[in-house]
Design a protein around this motif. Structure first.
Motif, PDB file in Angstrom:
ATOM      1  N   ILE A  13       0.836  -1.197   0.000  1.00  0.00           N
ATOM      2  CA  ILE A  13       0.000   0.000   0.000  1.00  0.00           C
ATOM      3  C   ILE A  13       0.873   1.250   0.000  1.00  0.00           C
ATOM      4  O   ILE A  13       0.611   2.216  -0.725  1.00  0.00           O
ATOM      5  CB  ILE A  13      -0.964  -0.019   1.202  1.00  0.00           C
ATOM      6  CG1 ILE A  13      -1.989  -1.132   1.029  1.00  0.00           C
ATOM      7  CG2 ILE A  13      -1.651   1.327   1.376  1.00  0.00           C
ATOM      8  CD1 ILE A  13      -2.818  -1.402   2.261  1.00  0.00           C
ATOM      9  N   ARG A  14       1.939   1.248   0.798  1.00  0.00           N
ATOM     10  CA  ARG A  14       2.849   2.393   0.859  1.00  0.00           C
ATOM     11  C   ARG A  14       3.497   2.643  -0.495  1.00  0.00           C
ATOM     12  O   ARG A  14       3.564   3.788  -0.964  1.00  0.00           O
ATOM     13  CB  ARG A  14       3.926   2.170   1.921  1.00  0.00           C
ATOM     14  CG  ARG A  14       4.861   3.368   2.108  1.00  0.00           C
ATOM     15  CD  ARG A  14       6.014   3.033   3.028  1.00  0.00           C
ATOM     16  NE  ARG A  14       6.880   2.016   2.481  1.00  0.00           N
ATOM     17  CZ  ARG A  14       7.815   2.233   1.546  1.00  0.00           C
ATOM     18  NH1 ARG A  14       7.981   3.416   1.041  1.00  0.00           N
ATOM     19  NH2 ARG A  14       8.580   1.240   1.130  1.00  0.00           N
ATOM     20  N   GLU A  15       3.949   1.589  -1.153  1.00  0.00           N
ATOM     21  CA  GLU A  15       4.573   1.729  -2.469  1.00  0.00           C
ATOM     22  C   GLU A  15       3.576   2.243  -3.497  1.00  0.00           C
ATOM     23  O   GLU A  15       3.926   3.068  -4.352  1.00  0.00           O
ATOM     24  CB  GLU A  15       5.166   0.394  -2.924  1.00  0.00           C
ATOM     25  CG  GLU A  15       6.386  -0.026  -2.148  1.00  0.00           C
ATOM     26  CD  GLU A  15       6.860  -1.417  -2.505  1.00  0.00           C
ATOM     27  OE1 GLU A  15       6.275  -2.043  -3.416  1.00  0.00           O
ATOM     28  OE2 GLU A  15       7.821  -1.875  -1.870  1.00  0.00           O
ATOM     29  N   LEU A  16       2.341   1.780  -3.433  1.00  0.00           N
ATOM     30  CA  LEU A  16       1.310   2.242  -4.359  1.00  0.00           C
ATOM     31  C   LEU A  16       1.040   3.729  -4.174  1.00  0.00           C
ATOM     32  O   LEU A  16       0.981   4.491  -5.147  1.00  0.00           O
ATOM     33  CB  LEU A  16       0.018   1.445  -4.156  1.00  0.00           C
ATOM     34  CG  LEU A  16      -1.180   1.898  -4.989  1.00  0.00           C
ATOM     35  CD1 LEU A  16      -0.940   1.605  -6.467  1.00  0.00           C
ATOM     36  CD2 LEU A  16      -2.441   1.223  -4.501  1.00  0.00           C
ATOM     37  N   ILE A  17       0.912   4.158  -2.928  1.00  0.00           N
ATOM     38  CA  ILE A  17       0.653   5.576  -2.655  1.00  0.00           C
ATOM     39  C   ILE A  17       1.827   6.431  -3.109  1.00  0.00           C
ATOM     40  O   ILE A  17       1.642   7.484  -3.732  1.00  0.00           O
ATOM     41  CB  ILE A  17       0.350   5.780  -1.159  1.00  0.00           C
ATOM     42  CG1 ILE A  17      -0.998   5.150  -0.809  1.00  0.00           C
ATOM     43  CG2 ILE A  17       0.358   7.255  -0.796  1.00  0.00           C
ATOM     44  CD1 ILE A  17      -1.298   5.109   0.659  1.00  0.00           C
ATOM     45  N   GLU A  18       3.050   6.003  -2.812  1.00  0.00           N
ATOM     46  CA  GLU A  18       4.223   6.777  -3.224  1.00  0.00           C
ATOM     47  C   GLU A  18       4.338   6.872  -4.737  1.00  0.00           C
ATOM     48  O   GLU A  18       4.693   7.922  -5.265  1.00  0.00           O
ATOM     49  CB  GLU A  18       5.493   6.173  -2.636  1.00  0.00           C
ATOM     50  CG  GLU A  18       5.654   6.415  -1.166  1.00  0.00           C
ATOM     51  CD  GLU A  18       6.900   5.767  -0.596  1.00  0.00           C
ATOM     52  OE1 GLU A  18       7.621   5.052  -1.341  1.00  0.00           O
ATOM     53  OE2 GLU A  18       7.156   5.961   0.598  1.00  0.00           O
ATOM     54  N   SER A  19       4.024   5.808  -5.454  1.00  0.00           N
ATOM     55  CA  SER A  19       4.123   5.854  -6.909  1.00  0.00           C
ATOM     56  C   SER A  19       3.050   6.769  -7.501  1.00  0.00           C
ATOM     57  O   SER A  19       3.296   7.454  -8.499  1.00  0.00           O
ATOM     58  CB  SER A  19       4.012   4.452  -7.501  1.00  0.00           C
ATOM     59  OG  SER A  19       2.713   3.929  -7.313  1.00  0.00           O
ATOM     60  N   ARG A  20       1.874   6.792  -6.901  1.00  0.00           N
ATOM     61  CA  ARG A  20       0.798   7.655  -7.403  1.00  0.00           C
ATOM     62  C   ARG A  20       1.068   9.128  -7.106  1.00  0.00           C
ATOM     63  O   ARG A  20       0.696   9.999  -7.874  1.00  0.00           O
ATOM     64  CB  ARG A  20      -0.552   7.263  -6.783  1.00  0.00           C
ATOM     65  CG  ARG A  20      -0.991   5.871  -7.093  1.00  0.00           C
ATOM     66  CD  ARG A  20      -1.339   5.728  -8.550  1.00  0.00           C
ATOM     67  NE  ARG A  20      -1.610   4.347  -8.853  1.00  0.00           N
ATOM     68  CZ  ARG A  20      -2.660   3.931  -9.507  1.00  0.00           C
ATOM     69  NH1 ARG A  20      -3.531   4.785  -9.945  1.00  0.00           N
ATOM     70  NH2 ARG A  20      -2.824   2.658  -9.734  1.00  0.00           N
ATOM     71  N   LEU A  21       1.706   9.412  -5.969  1.00  0.00           N
ATOM     72  CA  LEU A  21       1.955  10.794  -5.579  1.00  0.00           C
ATOM     73  C   LEU A  21       3.244  11.366  -6.160  1.00  0.00           C
ATOM     74  O   LEU A  21       3.493  12.560  -6.026  1.00  0.00           O
ATOM     75  CB  LEU A  21       2.002  10.913  -4.056  1.00  0.00           C
ATOM     76  CG  LEU A  21       0.686  10.692  -3.326  1.00  0.00           C
ATOM     77  CD1 LEU A  21       0.905  10.764  -1.828  1.00  0.00           C
ATOM     78  CD2 LEU A  21      -0.339  11.703  -3.761  1.00  0.00           C
ATOM     79  N   ILE A  29      -0.616  19.368  -3.467  1.00  0.00           N
ATOM     80  CA  ILE A  29      -0.997  18.552  -2.314  1.00  0.00           C
ATOM     81  C   ILE A  29      -1.273  19.451  -1.106  1.00  0.00           C
ATOM     82  O   ILE A  29      -2.242  19.240  -0.370  1.00  0.00           O
ATOM     83  CB  ILE A  29       0.084  17.502  -2.013  1.00  0.00           C
ATOM     84  CG1 ILE A  29       0.216  16.539  -3.193  1.00  0.00           C
ATOM     85  CG2 ILE A  29      -0.244  16.725  -0.739  1.00  0.00           C
ATOM     86  CD1 ILE A  29       1.353  15.556  -3.068  1.00  0.00           C
ATOM     87  N   ILE A  62      -2.735  14.698   4.513  1.00  0.00           N
ATOM     88  CA  ILE A  62      -2.520  15.344   3.221  1.00  0.00           C
ATOM     89  C   ILE A  62      -1.531  16.492   3.372  1.00  0.00           C
ATOM     90  O   ILE A  62      -0.604  16.649   2.566  1.00  0.00           O
ATOM     91  CB  ILE A  62      -3.857  15.842   2.629  1.00  0.00           C
ATOM     92  CG1 ILE A  62      -4.744  14.659   2.263  1.00  0.00           C
ATOM     93  CG2 ILE A  62      -3.621  16.721   1.407  1.00  0.00           C
ATOM     94  CD1 ILE A  62      -6.157  15.042   1.876  1.00  0.00           C
ATOM     95  N   ILE A  65       2.054  15.088   3.862  1.00  0.00           N
ATOM     96  CA  ILE A  65       2.645  14.627   2.599  1.00  0.00           C
ATOM     97  C   ILE A  65       3.059  15.816   1.751  1.00  0.00           C
ATOM     98  O   ILE A  65       4.152  15.844   1.175  1.00  0.00           O
ATOM     99  CB  ILE A  65       1.661  13.714   1.840  1.00  0.00           C
ATOM    100  CG1 ILE A  65       1.451  12.410   2.597  1.00  0.00           C
ATOM    101  CG2 ILE A  65       2.156  13.441   0.427  1.00  0.00           C
ATOM    102  CD1 ILE A  65       0.296  11.573   2.085  1.00  0.00           C
TER     103      ILE A  65
END
Length: 89
Positions: A13-21, A29, A62, A65
């Motif tokens: 989940i962390r990797e997915l969020i980092e790749s999207r952001l 942001i 938010i 980040i």
């Protein structure tokens, strides 16, 4: 029933969020975080306390980040400025 929030899934989940952001600028942001605070305040005044609490609880992560991304941007710009000054000498 299996627990879906285990250590392995949290890493994914962390990797997915980092790749999207990664492609979103920090300023946007931060603007989204401030907007969520304003929306939460508006909803509180209108009487939707549950919706205001939910949106307000999203504002802090938010903003965190956004601040982290903006800090990294400022740091890289400062390093580029130092390098340009050193190359001029």
């Amino acid at each position: 029933m299996e627990n879906l929030l285990n250590e392995e899934n949290l890493e994914n989940i962390r990797e997915l969020i980092e790749s999207r952001l990664a492609d979103i600028p920090g300023e946007l942001i931060l603007l989204g975080g401030v907007g969520s605070l304003l929306l939460s305040s508006y909803l509180t005044k209108k009487g939707n306390k549950q919706a205001a609490a939910f949106i307000g609880s999203l504002a802090v992560p938010i903003l965190g980040i956004g601040l982290a991304k903006y800090k990294d941007l400022l740091k890289s710009e400062a390093e580029n400025f130092k390098q340009s000054l050193q190359s001029e000498e």
